[in-house]
Design an enzyme around this catalytic site. Structure first.
Site, PDB file in Angstrom:
ATOM      1  N   PRO A 129     -77.479  74.762  -1.955  1.00  0.00           N
ATOM      2  CA  PRO A 129     -76.703  76.179  -1.297  1.00  0.00           C
ATOM      3  C   PRO A 129     -76.773  76.126   0.294  1.00  0.00           C
ATOM      4  CG  PRO A 129     -77.788  76.745  -3.345  1.00  0.00           C
ATOM      5  CD  PRO A 129     -78.092  75.370  -3.174  1.00  0.00           C
ATOM      6  N   GLY A 132     -75.194  70.814   2.839  1.00  0.00           N
ATOM      7  CA  GLY A 132     -73.919  70.458   2.299  1.00  0.00           C
ATOM      8  C   GLY A 132     -73.887  68.746   2.348  1.00  0.00           C
ATOM      9  N   SER A 133     -73.124  68.283   3.343  1.00  0.00           N
ATOM     10  CA  SER A 133     -73.112  66.783   3.484  1.00  0.00           C
ATOM     11  C   SER A 133     -74.302  66.233   4.340  1.00  0.00           C
ATOM     12  CB  SER A 133     -72.016  66.277   4.314  1.00  0.00           C
ATOM     13  OG  SER A 133     -70.729  66.750   3.781  1.00  0.00           O
ATOM     14  N   ILE A 158     -71.431  71.530  -8.266  1.00  0.00           N
ATOM     15  CA  ILE A 158     -71.573  70.385  -9.169  1.00  0.00           C
ATOM     16  C   ILE A 158     -70.374  70.050 -10.189  1.00  0.00           C
ATOM     17  CG2 ILE A 158     -73.415  69.015 -10.655  1.00  0.00           C
ATOM     18  CD1 ILE A 158     -74.153  69.761  -7.690  1.00  0.00           C
ATOM     19  N   GLU A 243     -67.017  55.907  -4.175  1.00  0.00           N
ATOM     20  CA  GLU A 243     -66.824  57.362  -4.534  1.00  0.00           C
ATOM     21  C   GLU A 243     -65.695  57.893  -3.514  1.00  0.00           C
ATOM     22  OE1 GLU A 243     -68.825  61.695  -3.922  1.00  0.00           O
ATOM     23  OE2 GLU A 243     -70.078  60.170  -3.928  1.00  0.00           O
ATOM     24  N   ARG A 244     -65.816  57.539  -2.226  1.00  0.00           N
ATOM     25  CA  ARG A 244     -64.750  57.913  -1.332  1.00  0.00           C
ATOM     26  C   ARG A 244     -63.489  57.185  -1.421  1.00  0.00           C
ATOM     27  NH1 ARG A 244     -69.552  58.040   3.385  1.00  0.00           N
ATOM     28  NH2 ARG A 244     -70.124  60.285   2.789  1.00  0.00           N
ATOM     29  N   GLN A 337     -43.114  73.787   1.865  1.00  0.00           N
ATOM     30  CA  GLN A 337     -42.152  74.293   2.551  1.00  0.00           C
ATOM     31  C   GLN A 337     -40.669  74.157   2.212  1.00  0.00           C
ATOM     32  OE1 GLN A 337     -43.109  76.404   4.859  1.00  0.00           O
ATOM     33  NE2 GLN A 337     -41.068  77.018   5.899  1.00  0.00           N
ATOM     34  N   GLU A 368     -64.668  65.364   9.204  1.00  0.00           N
ATOM     35  CA  GLU A 368     -65.192  65.014  10.541  1.00  0.00           C
ATOM     36  C   GLU A 368     -66.459  64.067  10.245  1.00  0.00           C
ATOM     37  OE1 GLU A 368     -62.777  68.707  10.387  1.00  0.00           O
ATOM     38  OE2 GLU A 368     -64.393  68.025   8.715  1.00  0.00           O
TER      39      GLU A 368
END
Length: 381
Positions: A129, A132-133, A158, A243-244, A337, A368
Site C-alpha cells: 500500500p 510501489g516500484s 496482486i 516480465e517487461r 477518436q 518514468e
C-alpha cells in the site's frame, strides 16, 4: 511486414490455442467480467491442453520447451481476443522462471505438476500500500522462528490474488542488510493468518482478479524459502526483463488488433455521404498508426529473439516496455477518436481496449522508471 519470428510448429500451437479460446473463453468472458474473476475450470482446461508451463520439463508435467515464442503466442492471442481476465501471462512468463531457476528439487516436485495442470494458480506479491516500484521500501517482514519464518505485512494490486494457490511474497528478512536483506517466501493457500482482502475495482481488466493480501503471523515453513536467503532483490532483478518484455508483447498485439478493428470501422461507418475512411484526415491518422505499429512489432520481435538467446539486457527490456506501452495508449486513443461517440460506448471493443490499456504504462515498472533505467545506462554523469 512479414514476420519471420515463428516456425511452423509455433503456428500449429497458435491454431490450437485459438481453438481453446473460441471453445472455452469467448462465450464466458463477459460473465467473468461481471463476476470480477475467471472460473478456475478454464485454468484446468488450459493445463489439460498444454497451454500452461510450456517451459517446464516434461518430468514435472510441462511442455519441456524453453522457447519464449510459445509464451508470446499465448499473450498475443489473449490480447487480440480481448480476454484480459486470463492470468496465464503472469503464470507462464513471470512465475515460471522463479520456480524453474530458484526452486530446489523437492519444491519443483511439490509445485510444478499442479502449475502445469492448472490445479495450482500462482501470483507474486511485491507491491505494498505504501510502496510501489520502490522495492527496497518494502515493509513486509519475516522473522526466523526455528526452521520457520513468521511473516507479517500486506500487499496490494496482486494479479491472480483471489484465485492464487501459491504466492511468492517479497519480504524483508534482515533490515540491517539493505538491498541484501530481502528474501522470497512461498505462501500457500490455507496457511493460518494468510487472508485475501478486496477484489479491487479497477477501471479496466474487469475479469482479472486483482487483490489485497494480508499476512498476520503466518508461519511459513523453512522449506518454502525460494532461492537464497537475502538474495530476493537480486532474484527479482534477474527476472524483470522477461516480465517487461511480456508486457511489450501485449502492447504490440493490442496495437495490431485495435488498428485492424478501426480500419474495418472506418470502412463501414459513413459521414457526409461517404465512408469515414475516405476522408484524408482519417487516412493520414491511420497511416501514422500503421507505421508505428509495424515499428513496435519489429522491435518487440527482435527482443523476443534476444531473450531466447539469453542476450536481452535490462535496458533493452525497459526500452521495449516503455516505448511499446506508450505507443499502445496513443494508438488506442486515436482509434477511439475515429469511432466518434460510439468509441465511448463500452459495448464497442475499442472502449474496452482503451480501459484495459491504461495500466500498461504503470505495472511492471512505470514509464518514468523505465526511462531512468535507460538513462543510467548511458552514464551521462
Amino acid at each position: 511486414m512479414e514476420r519471420t519470428l515463428f516456425e511452423p510448429e509455433h503456428e500449429l500451437f497458435r491454431e490450437s490455442f485459438r481453438k481453446f479460446l473460441d471453445q472455452h473463453v469467448a462465450a464466458n468472458h463477459e460473465q467473468w467480467e461481471h463476476d470480477g474473476i475467471v472460473d478456475r475450470s478454464v485454468w484446468l482446461e488450459a493445463g489439460k491442453q498444454g497451454f500452461l508451463g510450456m517451459a517446464v520439463p516434461e518430468q514435472y508435467g510441462g511442455g519441456g520447451v524453453l522457447d519464449f515464442r510459445y509464451n508470446a503466442i499465448v499473450t498475443e492471442e489473449v490480447t487480440k481476443g480481448m480476454y484480459s481476465g486470463l492470468g496465464f501471462g503472469l503464470h507462464n512468463d513471470v512465475i515460471a522462471p522463479y520456480l524453474l531457476e530458484l526452486a530446489n528439487e523437492e519444491q519443483k516436485q511439490r509445485w510444478l505438476p499442479g502449475f502445469c495442470s492448472g490445479e495450482i494458480i500462482t501470483a507474486i506479491a511485491m507491491t505494498e500500500p505504501g510502496t510501489g516500484s520502490d522495492l527496497q521500501g518494502i515493509k513486509t517482514r519475516a522473522v526466523k522462528d526455528g526452521d520457520d519464518w513468521i511473516l507479517n505485512g500486506s500487499k496490494t494490486f496482486i494479479t491472480n490474488g483471489i484465485n492464487a494457490d501459491i504466492v511468492i511474497v517479497v519480504a524483508q528478512t534482515d533490515p540491517a542488510a539493505g538491498a541484501m536483506g530481502f528474501s522470497l517466501l512461498v505462501v500457500e493457500r490455507g496457511m493460518a493468518g494468510f487472508e485475501r482482502g478486496r477484489n479491487l475495482d479497477k477501471i479496466g481488466l474487469k475479469a482479472q482478479d486483482t487483490a489485497e493480501l494480508s499476512f498476520t503471523d503466518v508461519r511459513v515453513p523453512g522449506k518454502n524459502l525460494l532461492g537464497t536467503e537475502g538474495q530476493g532483490f537480486i532474484h527479482l532483478m534477474q527476472n524483470l526483463p522477461q516480465e517487461r518484455l511480456s508486457i511489450a508483447v501485449m502492447a504490440a498485439a493490442a496495437m495490431e488488433g485495435c488498428l485492424e478493428l478501426t480500419c474495418q470501422y472506418v470502412r463501414d461507418r459513413k459521414a457526409f455521404g461517404k465512408p469515414i475512411g475516405a476522408q484524408q484526415n482519417t487516412r493520414f491518422v491511420l497511416a501514422e498508426l500503421a507505421t508505428k505499429t509495424t515499428a513496435v512489432r519489429v522491435f518487440v520481435d527482435r527482443c523476443i529473439e534476444l531473450l531466447n538467446e539469453s542476450k536481452l539486457t535490462v535496458e533493452e527490456a525497459a526500452m521495449a516496455k516503455w516505448w511499446s506501452t506508450e505507443e499502445q495508449i496513443d494508438l488506442i486513443t486515436k482509434c477511439l477518436q475515429l469511432h466518434g461517440g460510439y468509441g465511448y460506448m463500452r459495448e464497442y471493443p475499442i472502449a474496452k481496449a482503451y480501459m484495459d490499456a491504461r495500466v500498461q504504462t504503470i505495472y511492471g515498472g512505470t514509464t518514468e522508471i523505465m526511462k531512468e533505467i535507460i538513462g543510467r545506462s548511458l552514464k551521462l554523469a
